[in-house]
Each structure stands twice: as structure tokens, then as C-alpha cells.
Write a protein that holds these residues in place. Structure first.
Motif, short mmCIF file in Angstrom:
data_model
loop_
_atom_site.label_atom_id
_atom_site.label_comp_id
_atom_site.label_asym_id
_atom_site.label_seq_id
_atom_site.Cartn_x
_atom_site.Cartn_y
_atom_site.Cartn_z
N THR A 30 0.84 -1.21 0.00
CA THR A 30 0.00 0.00 0.00
C THR A 30 0.87 1.26 0.00
O THR A 30 0.63 2.21 -0.76
CB THR A 30 -0.92 -0.01 1.23
OG1 THR A 30 -1.71 -1.21 1.22
CG2 THR A 30 -1.84 1.19 1.22
N THR A 31 1.90 1.23 0.86
CA THR A 31 2.80 2.39 0.93
C THR A 31 3.52 2.60 -0.40
O THR A 31 3.60 3.73 -0.92
CB THR A 31 3.82 2.18 2.06
OG1 THR A 31 3.13 1.93 3.28
CG2 THR A 31 4.71 3.40 2.21
N LYS A 32 4.02 1.51 -0.95
CA LYS A 32 4.75 1.62 -2.21
C LYS A 32 3.82 2.04 -3.35
O LYS A 32 4.21 2.81 -4.24
CB LYS A 32 5.41 0.28 -2.54
CG LYS A 32 6.38 0.35 -3.70
CD LYS A 32 7.14 -0.95 -3.85
CE LYS A 32 8.16 -0.84 -4.98
NZ LYS A 32 8.92 -2.10 -5.12
N GLU A 33 2.58 1.54 -3.31
CA GLU A 33 1.62 1.91 -4.35
C GLU A 33 1.34 3.41 -4.32
O GLU A 33 1.29 4.08 -5.37
CB GLU A 33 0.33 1.12 -4.16
CG GLU A 33 -0.70 1.36 -5.25
CD GLU A 33 -1.98 0.59 -5.00
OE1 GLU A 33 -2.79 0.47 -5.93
OE2 GLU A 33 -2.16 0.12 -3.86
N THR A 34 1.17 3.96 -3.10
CA THR A 34 0.93 5.40 -2.96
C THR A 34 2.12 6.20 -3.48
O THR A 34 1.97 7.18 -4.22
CB THR A 34 0.66 5.74 -1.48
OG1 THR A 34 -0.43 4.95 -1.00
CG2 THR A 34 0.34 7.21 -1.32
N THR A 35 3.32 5.73 -3.08
CA THR A 35 4.54 6.42 -3.54
C THR A 35 4.65 6.38 -5.05
O THR A 35 4.97 7.39 -5.71
CB THR A 35 5.77 5.77 -2.89
OG1 THR A 35 5.62 5.79 -1.47
CG2 THR A 35 7.03 6.51 -3.27
N LEU A 36 4.42 5.20 -5.63
CA LEU A 36 4.53 5.06 -7.08
C LEU A 36 3.45 5.87 -7.81
O LEU A 36 3.70 6.40 -8.90
CB LEU A 36 4.43 3.58 -7.46
CG LEU A 36 5.60 2.70 -7.03
CD1 LEU A 36 5.33 1.24 -7.38
CD2 LEU A 36 6.90 3.16 -7.70
N GLN A 37 2.27 5.97 -7.21
CA GLN A 37 1.20 6.76 -7.83
C GLN A 37 1.59 8.24 -7.87
O GLN A 37 1.40 8.92 -8.88
CB GLN A 37 -0.11 6.57 -7.04
CG GLN A 37 -1.32 7.19 -7.72
CD GLN A 37 -1.65 6.50 -9.03
OE1 GLN A 37 -1.51 5.29 -9.15
NE2 GLN A 37 -2.07 7.28 -10.02
N ASP A 38 2.17 8.71 -6.74
CA ASP A 38 2.64 10.10 -6.72
C ASP A 38 3.76 10.30 -7.74
O ASP A 38 3.80 11.32 -8.45
CB ASP A 38 3.15 10.45 -5.31
CG ASP A 38 2.03 10.41 -4.28
OD1 ASP A 38 0.85 10.50 -4.69
OD2 ASP A 38 2.33 10.27 -3.07
N GLU A 39 4.66 9.32 -7.80
CA GLU A 39 5.75 9.42 -8.76
C GLU A 39 5.22 9.42 -10.19
O GLU A 39 5.72 10.14 -11.07
CB GLU A 39 6.70 8.23 -8.55
CG GLU A 39 7.94 8.24 -9.44
CD GLU A 39 8.91 9.34 -9.07
OE1 GLU A 39 9.82 9.62 -9.87
OE2 GLU A 39 8.76 9.92 -7.97
N ARG A 84 3.83 12.85 -10.95
CA ARG A 84 4.92 13.79 -11.19
C ARG A 84 5.56 13.57 -12.56
O ARG A 84 5.81 14.53 -13.31
CB ARG A 84 5.97 13.63 -10.08
CG ARG A 84 7.11 14.64 -10.17
CD ARG A 84 8.11 14.39 -9.06
NE ARG A 84 8.77 13.09 -9.22
CZ ARG A 84 9.78 12.87 -10.07
NH1 ARG A 84 10.24 13.86 -10.85
NH2 ARG A 84 10.33 11.68 -10.16
#
Length: 372
Positions: free
Chosen positions: A223-232, A235
Motif C-alpha cells: 500500500t505504501t509503495k503503491e501510494t509512492t509510485l502513484q505520486d511518482e 509527477r
């Protein structure tokens, strides 16, 4: 004959006893004949079952109505006990005819087939015995020989039977040892299996707990990585749009430069072609001049080669003359040196002679003065 008659009578009494089993409606039978008689008959049945089990080959012992895992006496002991029990039962039936009648009533089908056959054979034997008693001595001798032969065969068969029974007993003991060893092995394997099952159950519980914890941790990390990747991704999408806009502007400028440079390149190509044609004409003219000068160079090289050959020949001749002069000068120097040496030697010799003469003159004058 009386013995045979008595034996046949006993066999008839024994034929009423059910072989290898109790009488039907056993409780009623016990009440009628009494517990002591019933106990004697039970012992007889038990001995018959044991005797049948022991005398049966090992591979045929399964399913004959007796538990073979019980400890049994050997064949000879069972044989003696069965004989004794049979005599007791026979005596009991002769003394109490009511018991025999009750047993006969209990057997609606009568004696077993094997018993009837045995009684028939015994009657035949009794008849033959009666005939034997009424025959002559010669016939008696012949029949006696035949009987002895049959007896010998029977004895041999009995010996073989006893040997086989001993082998059966040994085989049975070996089988019991093998069964015991196999039972121990089976029990050991069962214990190991139980231990493995218990250990496996504990491991399953541990693995299940670890798997659950790992799954929860993986879900959280995902979940954490998915959120980070979505933000990335957002961007990078914005950056891509900006880059596309910048690249579009840069592409337009580069296209303009390309058109400009293509015109300049065409001009330079035209100028290059003109310059190359002029240079080609110059090269052709220079090539003609080069060929003329190369011919002149070849002529001059040939001329100077001849001059050098003549000069070398003159120098060689001059060297020969110089060598000859040097040789002559060396000879003259050698002769001059030799003449000088000869002169020196001659002068020395002349000087020594003069000196000797002077010495001789002085010596003569001195002697004359002393004498005066």
C-alpha cells in the motif's frame, strides 16, 4: 472281536459329541446335563480346536476358528491330552446314557460326514478281522504280511508327519519371532509417525502465524509503495507533458535551422563543385609539368651516373698510382735505413781498429823506457 465291538460302541457314543463346537442352545444344554459335564465337553472342544490348529500347515491356519497367537503346547502333549480327554468323555457317556441321548437329540443331522465314513471304515475293518479269524494259516500269513507292509507304510508316514510337525513348530516359532519383530517395528514407526504429525502440526501453526504476519507486512508495504509510485507517476506525467511542450518548441526551432542549413549546404556544395573543377584543371596542368620534369630528371640521373662511373674509375686509377708511390717510398726508406745501419756498423768497426792501434803503440813505448 470283543475289543473291536467295544471300540465300535465307544465310537458310536463319541459320534454324538459335536466336533469342534459347543452344542446349540448351550445354556439349556448346561441346565440339562449339568455344569461338570458341560465343562468336560468344553475342554474336549478346546483340545480338538488346538489339535486341529497345530496339525494344520502354517499357510492354511488362517480362518480355521482358533486364535493362533495364543501359546499352545507342542503336538505330542496335545495328542496325549486329547486322548485322555476322549477316554474321559467316552467313559462319561457310557455311564450316563441320558447325556448321549441329549447330545443325539441336539444333532438333528446326526454324526458328521467324516465320522460316518470313519464308522463305516471301522465296520469294514471289523468284518475283515472276523474273516481273518476264520481263514486258514496260509491266508492269515499272506494277510499278515500285507498288514505289516501297510503298518510299515503307516509308520513311515507317521514319522514323516512328526518331522513335518516339528518343522511346522520351528516355522511357527520363527514366524512368531518375525511377527514380534514386525510388531515392534510397526509400533516404533507409529510412534515416529505420531511424533512427526505432532511436529508437523506445530510447524503448520508456526508457519501459518508467520505467513499471516508476513502477509500483513507485505500488504502494508504494498500500500505504501503503491501510494509512492502513484505520486511518482503523477509527477512524471506532468514532467512528460512539460518535456513534450519544450521538445515541440525546440523541434520547430531546429526545423527552421535545418531549412537554413540545407540552403547553406547547397551553396557550399555548388561552390565546392566549382572549386574542385578548377583544382582539377590545375592538377592536370601540374601533372603535365611533373611528367616533363620527371623525364628531365631521369635524363640527368643517367648523365650523372655515367659521370660518377668515370670519376670512380679515375679515382681508382689514382689510388693505384698513389699506392705504388707509397710502396716505392717505403722501399726507399727501408734501403736508406739499411744503408745508414751499414754505415754506422762500418764506422764503429773502423773506430775500434783505430782504438786498438792506439792502444798497441802506447804499450811498446813504455816497455822501452824501463829497459834503459
Amino acid at each position: 472281536m470283543a475289543i473291536l465291538e467295544e471300540t465300535y460302541s465307544k465310537l458310536q457314543l463319541l459320534s454324538h459329541v459335536p466336533p469342534l463346537r459347543r452344542a446349540d442352545d448351550y445354556e439349556k444344554f448346561v441346565n440339562e446335563v449339568g455344569p461338570e459335564v458341560a465343562q468336560v465337553l468344553d475342554e474336549q472342544v478346546t483340545l480338538e480346536q488346538q489339535y486341529r490348529y497345530v496339525s494344520t500347515p502354517q499357510h492354511e491356519q488362517v480362518g480355521i476358528g482358533f486364535d493362533g497367537d495364543q501359546a499352545l503346547p507342542d503336538f505330542e502333549t496335545l495328542d496325549d491330552e486329547l486322548r485322555h480327554s476322549t477316554r474321559v468323555v467316552c467313559r462319561m457317556l457310557r455311564e450316563a446314557p441320558a447325556i448321549s441321548e441329549r447330545l443325539q437329540q441336539a444333532q438333528s443331522e446326526g454324526p458328521s460326514g467324516s465320522m460316518r465314513k470313519f464308522l463305516s471304515t471301522f465296520l469294514e475293518l471289523k468284518s475283515q478281522t472276523f474273516q481273518k479269524l476264520s481263514t486258514s494259516v496260509e491266508e492269515e500269513k499272506s494277510k499278515e504280511d500285507w498288514f505289516l507292509e501297510i503298518s510299515a507304510r503307516e509308520e513311515k508316514a507317521s514319522q514323516q508327519l512328526r518331522q513335518l510337525q516339528k518343522e511346522i513348530k520351528a516355522e511357527k516359532a520363527d514366524r512368531e519371532r518375525n511377527v514380534s519383530a514386525r510388531n515392534e517395528t510397526i509400533q516404533k514407526l507409529r510412534d515416529e509417525l505420531e511424533y512427526i504429525k505432532s511436529a508437523t502440526l506445530e510447524e503448520e501453526k508456526t508457519l501459518e502465524a508467520e505467513t499471516k504476519a508476513s502477509e500483513e507486512a507485505d500488504n502494508l508495504a504494498f500500500t505504501t509503495k503503491e501510494t509512492t509510485l502513484q505520486d511518482e507517476l503523477t509527477r512524471l506525467t506532468n514532467e512528460l507533458a512539460t518535456k513534450r511542450k519544450e521538445n515541440k518548441e525546440s523541434e520547430d526551432q531546429l526545423r527552421k535551422k535545418k531549412v537554413k542549413y540545407e540552403g547553406e549546404v547547397a551553396t557550399w556544395i555548388s561552390k565546392y563543385d566549382t572549386d574542385m573543377e578548377e583544382k582539377d584543371r590545375e592538377i592536370s596542368a601540374l601533372r603535365l609539368i611533373y611528367e616533363e620534369e620527371h623525364k628531365e630528371l631521369y635524363r640527368l640521373e643517367d648523365y650523372f651516373s655515367k659521370l660518377m662511373a668515370e670519376r670512380e674509375a679515375a679515382l681508382a686509377e689514382e689510388r693505384k698510382k698513389a699506392e705504388e708511390r707509397a710502396r716505392q717510398q717505403a722501399q726507399m726508406a727501408t734501403l736508406s735505413k739499411a744503408a745508414t745501419m751499414v754505415q754506422k756498423m762500418w764506422r764503429g768497426k773502423v773506430a775500434r781498429r783505430e782504438l786498438e792501434k792506439k792502444k798497441s803503440g802506447k804499450g811498446g813505448k813504455g816497455k822501452k823506457g824501463k829497459k834503459a
